[in-house]
Design an enzyme around this catalytic site. Structure first.
Site, mmCIF file in Angstrom:
data_model
loop_
_atom_site.group_PDB
_atom_site.id
_atom_site.type_symbol
_atom_site.label_atom_id
_atom_site.label_comp_id
_atom_site.label_asym_id
_atom_site.label_seq_id
_atom_site.Cartn_x
_atom_site.Cartn_y
_atom_site.Cartn_z
ATOM 1 C CE LYS A 138 -3.673 2.230 2.689
ATOM 2 N NZ LYS A 138 -2.911 3.179 3.540
ATOM 3 C CG HIS A 145 -0.232 6.938 4.730
ATOM 4 N ND1 HIS A 145 0.349 5.704 4.881
ATOM 5 C CD2 HIS A 145 -0.763 7.219 5.948
ATOM 6 C CE1 HIS A 145 0.193 5.275 6.123
ATOM 7 N NE2 HIS A 145 -0.487 6.175 6.798
ATOM 8 N NE ARG A 162 -3.042 10.659 8.695
ATOM 9 C CZ ARG A 162 -3.439 11.390 9.734
ATOM 10 N NH1 ARG A 162 -4.197 12.444 9.518
ATOM 11 N NH2 ARG A 162 -3.096 11.070 10.960
#
Lengths: 374, 374, 374, 374
Positions: free
Chosen positions: B216, B240, B243
């Site tokens: 991911k 993310h 972030r």
């Protein structure tokens, strides 16, 4: 209300009454009401309604003042009917589901259809989960001696054809199906199924109507070609005022591709369907040829964010034969009845007159892509 | 909470509780919370979170209503598991570091994973500087009989593999590593090193996992190819949630290039990995082939700003096999536990159903670039 | 102030003191202070300052996490001096004319130059209509043992060369002329003429300096080539923080064309001037070669809207060898003196470290156009 | 008012008086006053006024500082008259219809024309539905010894020619017709018809004028060529400050295409009409050649959103020979009479001086497309 009414008063009246449905903003562009359904807003983020306004706003016009087109002629004809202007009243209906206060369903239909007729053009009437809606449309159509276009939801085939026949019996100049309502939640909630329609189903409707059938909610060249080949007399390029599906393009962005698919790459618009005087009959004279109608013969209407005569001119320049106006006429209907609708339409006509003069267009046939800047 | 709960109530509950972490805005797009970490905001100027929303918003859909796709089928399968919808719950965890009030770490993990399972799909669980986070994930995974995907931070290799083995032992259908957390400050602060991973390290993880491994935080074609060649069963195109690094593109902008790199220039997506019924086993059946997995076999998931079924449709049209939703499900978890998460996912499923119908998609295999306008 | 100071306190102190000059906004982008001269704003509409911020903001980065660049090295060298980071302190001076309260001219120069040196890099000092400004710069340069770059206004040639000689005598590692101040109103008002400079005048300055000369305020390929051919050791791509001329482009937009003109179409940047360890002397060793310096040898610095380590990375990726930071360091100087400047620079260094890691750059030589998305 | 008046005081005075017509915004861009007619706003949505500002704002300048153009010369000549600057006063008139308080029609005309003359350039006077407007223009023209350009509405041909003759008799250096007023509502309301003009009508006007005739309101290459071929001595690229038709492009966007059509593809501007010293007579010396004037000989003026000397430079770089300024001078007229107008024009001249120096332009002939970035 008397003849002293003016548009400003009409809109003020409407603002006083419509508080639950609409803010009657100075610029009606879908921003303040984003997502407000019930109410006049666009679905979800409101982006489809907003896109309609933005797609028009980004087009700029070539101001032309050295010419002899000082007295533009904006008359046209559609479905065998002569019109004073290339602007029709769209179907806005459902006073309860839309939280429109201060007007009954029948008053709304009479104002939209009757006011359009007073202005020398055609108004549309709606259909809805509540049977009262279509009843009002049929009543107003009959009162207007058929100078009206009932717009029927894409119900299951039997129910839909039954409504088509009722419209025909009421003498309607044409009948429309707003196929973009195929997933309208409030229809399903009320147990009245709607559905996408196949080409074969459209053909069946055309045969049953025995008169001009218009498909409203066409947003792609593919659907437009299917509509034409299935015998529709007209389409309305429309995203249902941004209320069918979030994140559709503005209709002014979808329109050119559709016109090209129907008229050919040359983009010459208006050659067959726009302009004045090709007959004045009012009923189903076009029916015989429906099944075999050429793509270039289909009338291309459009709605979505049209808020001035300048917007009308832009839509025509992008290839439309005529435009529909919805929310502003509904506001005028609430604020001033049929007279309010007439005032609003005539205001647009005056603006279109100025816009044609200032772009050098003596008639609607002159309103081509050449009036657009860049 | 009982079965009478509705989504509006869930969100109101969440807004009452989440005041330190999130404003529960009507449109969750990273603007109001820009830079608010701790809290749900994007890092720095918030531009990466905002870019996710903007990259989706700029895509427009082709409304299609003349067809026979009136009953769309949105079922799919991933990692050997049949899913009711192509929407997974993302990992949102760390109640203390994110200042989420009114919910414990375990309640959050149980709601995200359990609620996703109730909706017929898979939820993910998180990892964090505080050991309690991963413990909650493992506990919730076991409770869900392995219908869950633990997402492990890119810790130093030994610690990472130990976590992978714990996930496998808990019966997880797959395990993920959020490699975009390679520089997460709060991990380093707590003395728990994270790091970028080399292809060789990925291969080692895949071998240890003995089941599907998902990476991911893939945002480039280069990293996607490395992931595929190292044997990953899937990637999540993700920044993310904005972030990890300020000023990354929106994932919807990064996705098409990644899909092209994996699937070839033809851009035909979904041929192998999307669609229903290619088995129903749940564990590591794909493990044997992992090392030699073809690039075209890897599942491409994506997250970032998905806030409606229409957004899901867009991500699928851009080439994803399924999407992950994070913040809205965390909000639903806080406001309504597993039931809240289920309600939110089913709301998205309803919207996706409408969106598929109104773009003429009978099944997920029909959701290609053709549904996108322009 | 003691070692316990943190950046948040420094900025709060500055906000308390700077009320007449600057609002110390969360995002320092020229919007709130548009036109505020005196004060920190951009000239006129503020568009040139705002353009700096926008030109950076529109660049997006390729997040990369599958690699072995977990410990990036950001050291570099400039003008024979080894630097801890590719970030220099720009010249912000003129406390009276800029209405900076709570700091004297000398304190400001000492903080900017001394704080930069504490952080392992070079700070610049200013010149102005008030003689006190350049006196402060010379004093701070001497205190810093020459680890400083005095920036001299483009005064009439004799006065300019006199200032250059004073900078040389103070031991400055290099001297700069901010040629974009050629029309600064407040200089003329104080009876101190400034002017554009011809190539011949630049050559004369280079000869007099007997050490590296930097021209600050280069915004076109044409001026950059003139600067290189006249023997400048470096240029600063700069629009004077948006204070010279309204409606200039952002420096990040001007930079690539300038780099191409100097380095050739291949766009390979950093081959000669960026990177660590090519010597550690500090004074005029490059002087002998100045007259014949190849265009590819000139150092390309840039300032304008750099507000984070991510912005630094973008400027390097667009071809700069190093960047200058102005207003944020001046704010830090007012709020925390040299220690505040050091804290701010080290904050940027930390952010650059993360940004290099998350784009897969092991050293500054790896920071090329490949880290930019699209 | 005495010589101590400064521009800030002038604008403050105007803001105190103009409350019904104008907000005297810091940035005069059509946003705050959108649609406010009566008042200074743009028609309809205000988009044409706003487009003027945006079309200028998007152009960026190449800052150049290494050159010898330290003393730019901005003198030019137009219609046989030497001017101190390439900036003219536009016609703003109609104090009643525009709700301008604190100034009479005659005072306004005297301030606009007299103040422009004080600054060494030409001011224009207006025409309107109220006969008092043109009377004021004629009176102010005579007072200014003909250093003025009366701008006549496109009235029916006889009335128009009568006004042209009155302007000639007052000694006007040239006469203009604002053909973009062809649909101005307030003219029709007062029973004074206006109309688009044909090429033949223009020729008739040129013959009657026996001196330079300027057509104001040209927005397309087609109209520009008609104007030139009909013998006009000049055109003003103008959308009537956004008051003629909603949704026209900004004049800075329309200008380049018009210049290309008149000057040829080479885009070399200023070769014939811009620059100093081609005579100083003031009256109709150009008349004899009017009928056969080459397209390349016609003067191209432009107005629309010019709010600084930098904007002037942009318009010249896009191909204009000179610019007109309207609203800001009207504001200055209300706030400070002729002296206010002079102050405002000289402020623009100072800014243009700086802008020419900082783009390396020694004379107006140097202001070409090369000063524009990108």
């Amino acid at each position: 209300m008397g003849p002293m009414m003016d548009l400003q008063t009409v809109r003020k009246n409407a603002a006083d009454r419509l508080t639950r449905a609409c803010r009657v903003c100075r610029q009606c562009n879908g921003v303040a009401c984003a997502g407000q359904i019930p109410g006049f807003g666009g679905v979800g983020t409101g982006s489809s309604f907003i896109a309609n306004a933005e797609a028009l706003a980004k087009r700029k016009l070539n101001l032309r003042v050295l010419h002899d087109a000082g007295r533009p002629d904006m008359r046209t004809s559609l479905f065998g009917l002569d019109l004073s202007m290339p602007i029709l009243g769209a179907a806005v209906a459902g006073v309860r589901v839309n939280r429109m206060d201060g007007i009954t369903e029948l008053e709304l239909a009479e104002a939209m259809i009757g006011g359009s007729r007073l202005a020398g053009t055609i108004g549309m009437g709606g259909d809805g989960g509540d049977p009262e809606v279509f009843e009002a449309t049929i009543a107003a159509t009959a009162e207007a001696e058929g100078i009206a276009i009932p717009v029927i939801k894409p119900r299951e085939q039997d129910a839909l054809i039954e409504s088509v026949l009722r419209a025909r019996d009421a003498g309607a100049v044409a009948v429309a199906v707003d196929v973009d309502a195929a997933a309208l939640v409030n229809m399903a909630l009320l147990g009245q199924r709607v559905e996408p329609k196949t080409a074969e189903q459209i053909r069946e409707i055309v045969r049953a109507a025995d008169g001009p059938v218009i498909l409203k909610g066409i947003m792609t060249p593919e659907d437009a070609v299917i509509a034409a080949e299935a015998g529709a007399a007209g389409i309305v390029v429309s995203n249902h005022g941004g209320r069918a599906l979030d994140h559709t393009p503005g209709t002014a962005d979808a329109l050119p591709g559709i016109v090209r698919a129907l008229r050919g790459e040359s983009g010459e618009n208006g050659t067959c369907c726009r302009g004045g005087g090709q007959g004045s009959g009012q009923l189903a004279q076009a029916a015989g040829q429906a099944a075999g109608r050429a793509k270039s013969q289909i009338a291309v209407l459009v709605d979505g964010g049209v808020r001035s005569g300048v917007d009308v001119l832009k839509m025509l320049a992008l290839g439309a034969d005529a435009v529909l106006v919805g929310r502003p006429l509904a506001i005028a209907a609430v604020g001033g009845g049929a007279e309010g609708v007439r005032l609003q339409l005539e205001e647009y006509a005056k603006q279109l007159h100025v816009a044609m003069m200032l772009t050098g267009c003596a008639s609607l046939a002159d309103v081509t892509g050449k009036v657009l800047f860049g």
